[in-house]
Enzyme design. Structure first.
Site, PDB file in Angstrom:
ATOM      1  N   HIS A 180       0.839  -1.201   0.000  1.00 12.86           N
ATOM      2  CA  HIS A 180       0.000   0.000   0.000  1.00 12.86           C
ATOM      3  C   HIS A 180       0.868   1.242   0.000  1.00 12.86           C
ATOM      4  O   HIS A 180       2.048   1.187   0.332  1.00 12.86           O
ATOM      5  CB  HIS A 180      -0.968   0.044   1.188  1.00 12.86           C
ATOM      6  CG  HIS A 180      -0.320   0.028   2.540  1.00 12.86           C
ATOM      7  ND1 HIS A 180       0.020  -1.131   3.192  1.00 12.86           N
ATOM      8  CD2 HIS A 180       0.058   1.029   3.365  1.00 12.86           C
ATOM      9  CE1 HIS A 180       0.565  -0.845   4.368  1.00 12.86           C
ATOM     10  NE2 HIS A 180       0.610   0.468   4.491  1.00 12.86           N
TER      11      HIS A 180
ATOM     12  N   HIS B 256       3.941   7.178   3.771  1.00 14.18           N
ATOM     13  CA  HIS B 256       4.883   6.070   3.604  1.00 14.18           C
ATOM     14  C   HIS B 256       4.428   5.155   2.472  1.00 14.18           C
ATOM     15  O   HIS B 256       3.294   5.230   2.013  1.00 14.18           O
ATOM     16  CB  HIS B 256       5.071   5.264   4.900  1.00 14.18           C
ATOM     17  CG  HIS B 256       3.863   4.547   5.421  1.00 14.18           C
ATOM     18  ND1 HIS B 256       2.974   5.121   6.313  1.00 14.18           N
ATOM     19  CD2 HIS B 256       3.380   3.306   5.189  1.00 14.18           C
ATOM     20  CE1 HIS B 256       2.021   4.244   6.613  1.00 14.18           C
ATOM     21  NE2 HIS B 256       2.234   3.134   5.928  1.00 14.18           N
TER      22      HIS B 256
ATOM     23  N   GLU C 121       7.752   1.186   4.953  1.00 18.55           N
ATOM     24  CA  GLU C 121       7.222   0.127   5.818  1.00 18.55           C
ATOM     25  C   GLU C 121       7.475  -1.202   5.123  1.00 18.55           C
ATOM     26  O   GLU C 121       7.260  -1.319   3.905  1.00 18.55           O
ATOM     27  CB  GLU C 121       5.710   0.342   6.026  1.00 18.55           C
ATOM     28  CG  GLU C 121       5.055  -0.708   6.911  1.00 18.55           C
ATOM     29  CD  GLU C 121       3.559  -0.472   7.120  1.00 18.55           C
ATOM     30  OE1 GLU C 121       2.943   0.296   6.349  1.00 18.55           O
ATOM     31  OE2 GLU C 121       3.020  -1.063   8.076  1.00 18.55           O
TER      32      GLU C 121
HETATM   33 CO    CO Z   1       1.231   1.319   6.282  1.00 18.12          CO
END
Ligand code: CO
Length: 134
Positions: A7, A79, A130
């Site tokens: 994502h 992020h 991440e």
């Molecule tokens: Co995230």
């Protein structure tokens, strides 16, 4: 080491307004908002054919995205999350190459119930990364 993009997360000051813009202006499928107090955010998922976008609004006094929104009051990309097969192996390789893992360096259970780590944005061209084990 890196797999798919899981994502992209965008911090927003008003998740209802952001959800409307994605749903009505961009014509995307947007989930209902979920409060995640243990992560200090309210989140919606924008489902796309190849990945998803998460819209994050701060929740609570100690939200981890509060300082980002203070610097970026209109919102902004917060992020990007890449999938890895083995998060501990990925961490050990990264640390051996000089990358910095945020926090105590141990994976935490992220918003999707899977182990995640965050890498210092200064090591990756200003972007918070991440890693999520899938
Ligand atoms: Co995230």
């Amino acid at each position: 080491m890196l797999g798919r993009v899981n994502h992209v997360a965008i911090a927003v000051p008003d998740i209802a307004a952001a959800s409307r813009a994605y749903r009505e202006t961009l014509g995307a499928m947007v989930s209902v908002a979920q409060a995640l107090p243990e992560h200090g955010v309210t989140v919606v998922f924008v489902e796309l054919p190849n990945t998803k976008v998460e819209l994050l609004e701060p929740l609570g006094e100690t939200s981890p995205i509060a300082s980002f929104l203070a610097k970026n009051p209109d919102g902004g990309m917060h992020h990007i999350c890449y999938e890895v097969a083995d998060i501990l192996a990925a961490r050990d390789q990264l640390v051996a190459k000089g990358a910095r893992v945020l926090g105590d360096g141990d994976p935490k259970i992220g918003a999707h119930g899977k182990p995640v780590l965050f890498l210092h944005p200064k090591d990756f061209f200003g972007t918070l990364i991440e890693l999520e084990q899938v």
